[in-house]
Design a protein around this motif. Structure first.
Motif, PDB file in Angstrom:
ATOM      1  N   VAL A  15       0.872  -1.173   0.000  1.00  0.00           N
ATOM      2  CA  VAL A  15       0.000   0.000   0.000  1.00  0.00           C
ATOM      3  C   VAL A  15       0.908   1.221   0.000  1.00  0.00           C
ATOM      4  N   ILE A  16       0.612   2.139  -0.902  1.00  0.00           N
ATOM      5  CA  ILE A  16       1.335   3.399  -1.004  1.00  0.00           C
ATOM      6  C   ILE A  16       0.450   4.475  -0.386  1.00  0.00           C
ATOM      7  N   THR A  17       1.011   5.318   0.473  1.00  0.00           N
ATOM      8  CA  THR A  17       0.249   6.397   1.095  1.00  0.00           C
ATOM      9  C   THR A  17       0.954   7.727   0.864  1.00  0.00           C
ATOM     10  N   ALA A  18       0.198   8.801   0.980  1.00  0.00           N
ATOM     11  CA  ALA A  18       0.760  10.148   0.891  1.00  0.00           C
ATOM     12  C   ALA A  18      -0.078  11.068   1.773  1.00  0.00           C
ATOM     13  N   PRO A  19       0.572  12.053   2.388  1.00  0.00           N
ATOM     14  CA  PRO A  19      -0.196  13.010   3.184  1.00  0.00           C
ATOM     15  C   PRO A  19      -1.101  13.841   2.285  1.00  0.00           C
ATOM     16  N   GLY A  20      -2.163  14.394   2.868  1.00  0.00           N
ATOM     17  CA  GLY A  20      -3.044  15.275   2.109  1.00  0.00           C
ATOM     18  C   GLY A  20      -2.262  16.443   1.535  1.00  0.00           C
ATOM     19  N   ALA A  21      -2.757  16.977   0.434  1.00  0.00           N
ATOM     20  CA  ALA A  21      -2.052  18.052  -0.270  1.00  0.00           C
ATOM     21  C   ALA A  21      -2.015  19.353   0.530  1.00  0.00           C
ATOM     22  N   THR A  22      -2.979  19.539   1.430  1.00  0.00           N
ATOM     23  CA  THR A  22      -3.008  20.706   2.317  1.00  0.00           C
ATOM     24  C   THR A  22      -3.162  20.205   3.744  1.00  0.00           C
ATOM     25  N   PRO A  23      -2.899  21.047   4.740  1.00  0.00           N
ATOM     26  CA  PRO A  23      -3.040  20.592   6.126  1.00  0.00           C
ATOM     27  C   PRO A  23      -4.426  20.046   6.472  1.00  0.00           C
ATOM     28  N   ASP A  24      -5.491  20.556   5.817  1.00  0.00           N
ATOM     29  CA  ASP A  24      -6.839  20.046   6.128  1.00  0.00           C
ATOM     30  C   ASP A  24      -7.250  18.874   5.265  1.00  0.00           C
ATOM     31  N   ALA A  25      -6.483  18.554   4.230  1.00  0.00           N
ATOM     32  CA  ALA A  25      -6.858  17.484   3.297  1.00  0.00           C
ATOM     33  C   ALA A  25      -6.556  16.114   3.888  1.00  0.00           C
ATOM     34  N   ALA A  26      -7.417  15.159   3.554  1.00  0.00           N
ATOM     35  CA  ALA A  26      -7.238  13.783   4.020  1.00  0.00           C
ATOM     36  C   ALA A  26      -6.050  13.138   3.305  1.00  0.00           C
ATOM     37  N   PRO A  27      -5.386  12.188   3.966  1.00  0.00           N
ATOM     38  CA  PRO A  27      -4.325  11.449   3.285  1.00  0.00           C
ATOM     39  C   PRO A  27      -4.921  10.570   2.192  1.00  0.00           C
ATOM     40  N   VAL A  28      -4.071  10.102   1.304  1.00  0.00           N
ATOM     41  CA  VAL A  28      -4.506   9.195   0.244  1.00  0.00           C
ATOM     42  C   VAL A  28      -3.677   7.924   0.310  1.00  0.00           C
ATOM     43  N   GLY A  29      -4.201   6.879  -0.312  1.00  0.00           N
ATOM     44  CA  GLY A  29      -3.464   5.622  -0.384  1.00  0.00           C
ATOM     45  C   GLY A  29      -4.114   4.680  -1.372  1.00  0.00           C
ATOM     46  N   PHE A  30      -3.337   3.744  -1.857  1.00  0.00           N
ATOM     47  CA  PHE A  30      -3.851   2.764  -2.814  1.00  0.00           C
ATOM     48  C   PHE A  30      -3.017   1.491  -2.724  1.00  0.00           C
TER      49      PHE A  30
ATOM     50  N   GLY B  63      -2.143   4.686 -11.728  1.00  0.00           N
ATOM     51  CA  GLY B  63      -2.974   5.147 -12.836  1.00  0.00           C
ATOM     52  C   GLY B  63      -3.285   6.628 -12.707  1.00  0.00           C
ATOM     53  N   VAL B  64      -3.219   7.347 -13.813  1.00  0.00           N
ATOM     54  CA  VAL B  64      -3.493   8.780 -13.766  1.00  0.00           C
ATOM     55  C   VAL B  64      -4.975   9.059 -13.519  1.00  0.00           C
ATOM     56  N   GLY B  65      -5.821   8.059 -13.655  1.00  0.00           N
ATOM     57  CA  GLY B  65      -7.240   8.208 -13.332  1.00  0.00           C
ATOM     58  C   GLY B  65      -7.563   7.854 -11.893  1.00  0.00           C
ATOM     59  N   SER B  66      -6.564   7.412 -11.140  1.00  0.00           N
ATOM     60  CA  SER B  66      -6.760   7.027  -9.741  1.00  0.00           C
ATOM     61  C   SER B  66      -7.114   8.251  -8.898  1.00  0.00           C
ATOM     62  N   SER B  67      -7.985   8.060  -7.913  1.00  0.00           N
ATOM     63  CA  SER B  67      -8.332   9.172  -7.014  1.00  0.00           C
ATOM     64  C   SER B  67      -7.120   9.636  -6.212  1.00  0.00           C
ATOM     65  N   SER B  68      -6.118   8.797  -6.053  1.00  0.00           N
ATOM     66  CA  SER B  68      -4.901   9.167  -5.319  1.00  0.00           C
ATOM     67  C   SER B  68      -3.904   9.948  -6.171  1.00  0.00           C
ATOM     68  N   TRP B  69      -4.018   9.854  -7.512  1.00  0.00           N
ATOM     69  CA  TRP B  69      -3.009  10.447  -8.375  1.00  0.00           C
ATOM     70  C   TRP B  69      -2.820  11.947  -8.169  1.00  0.00           C
ATOM     71  N   PRO B  70      -3.865  12.774  -8.086  1.00  0.00           N
ATOM     72  CA  PRO B  70      -3.617  14.210  -7.937  1.00  0.00           C
ATOM     73  C   PRO B  70      -2.735  14.545  -6.720  1.00  0.00           C
ATOM     74  N   THR B  71      -2.920  13.820  -5.628  1.00  0.00           N
ATOM     75  CA  THR B  71      -2.098  14.058  -4.438  1.00  0.00           C
ATOM     76  C   THR B  71      -0.692  13.501  -4.624  1.00  0.00           C
ATOM     77  N   VAL B  72      -0.582  12.276  -5.149  1.00  0.00           N
ATOM     78  CA  VAL B  72       0.738  11.674  -5.372  1.00  0.00           C
ATOM     79  C   VAL B  72       1.518  12.493  -6.410  1.00  0.00           C
TER      80      VAL B  72
END
Length: 172
Positions: free
Chosen positions: A31-46, A66-75
């Motif tokens: 599982v790959i995770t990343a912190p939210g893009a802003t302090p209030d944003a939720a983390p992402v993972g896939f 995948g560039v269509g993944s919901s996690s991609w904009p944050t990653v």
């Protein structure tokens, strides 16, 4: 002595052919995770089965997303990511992070904020926090290259595998 050739005709390369071939390839589950893009944003993972060790010196890994993944904009903007090697006891966690629209960081997922603000999953076999060093376009995916910054290899258990479209455990 030479081997007898396989007389079945080759199929043209298509997305379905690629999926069918890779169903025969057992892969470790991460599982790959990343912190939210802003302090209030939720983390992402896939969930990823494309994790690979690229280099030991420096310690670099790669994974596809995948560039269509919901996690991609944050990653796509993340400076650091978390890489988690799942154990055979974590098939449900792998399924949660693979499911579109799931509350991936809600109960029962256990996690904590690790180094560089990266979400670190609890109970995994091993984890790394990595600094993203490159994103390489590859068809409908991006290959992310990241250098390990820190981690912990000391989780207990055996690895979770993905084969034939299902999560599996090693057999003795």
């Amino acid at each position: 002595m030479t081997a007898t050739p396989d007389l079945r005709p080759a199929q043209a390369a298509t997305p379905d052919l690629l999926r069918s071939v890779f169903r025969q390839h057992a892969a470790g589950v991460a599982v790959i995770t990343a912190p939210g893009a802003t302090p209030d944003a939720a983390p992402v993972g896939f969930t990823a089965t494309s994790l690979a060790s690229v280099s030991a010196r420096p310690p670099v890994i790669s994974f596809g997303i995948g560039v269509g993944s919901s996690s991609w904009p944050t990653v796509a903007e993340a400076e650091h990511v978390g890489v988690h090697i799942l154990g055979e006891h974590q098939a449900e966690l792998a399924a949660t992070f693979a499911k579109s629209g799931a509350d991936r960081f809600g109960a029962p997922t256990r996690w904590f904020e690790g180094p560089e603000g990266v979400p670190v999953l609890d109970g995994v076999l091993a984890w790394l926090v990595c600094k993203v060093i490159a994103r390489v376009p590859a068809g409908d995916h991006q290959i992310v290259l990241a250098e390990a910054v820190c981690g912990d290899p000391a989780g207990a258990g055996r690895p979770l595998l993905y084969h034939q479209g299902r999560f599996n455990a090693l057999r003795d």
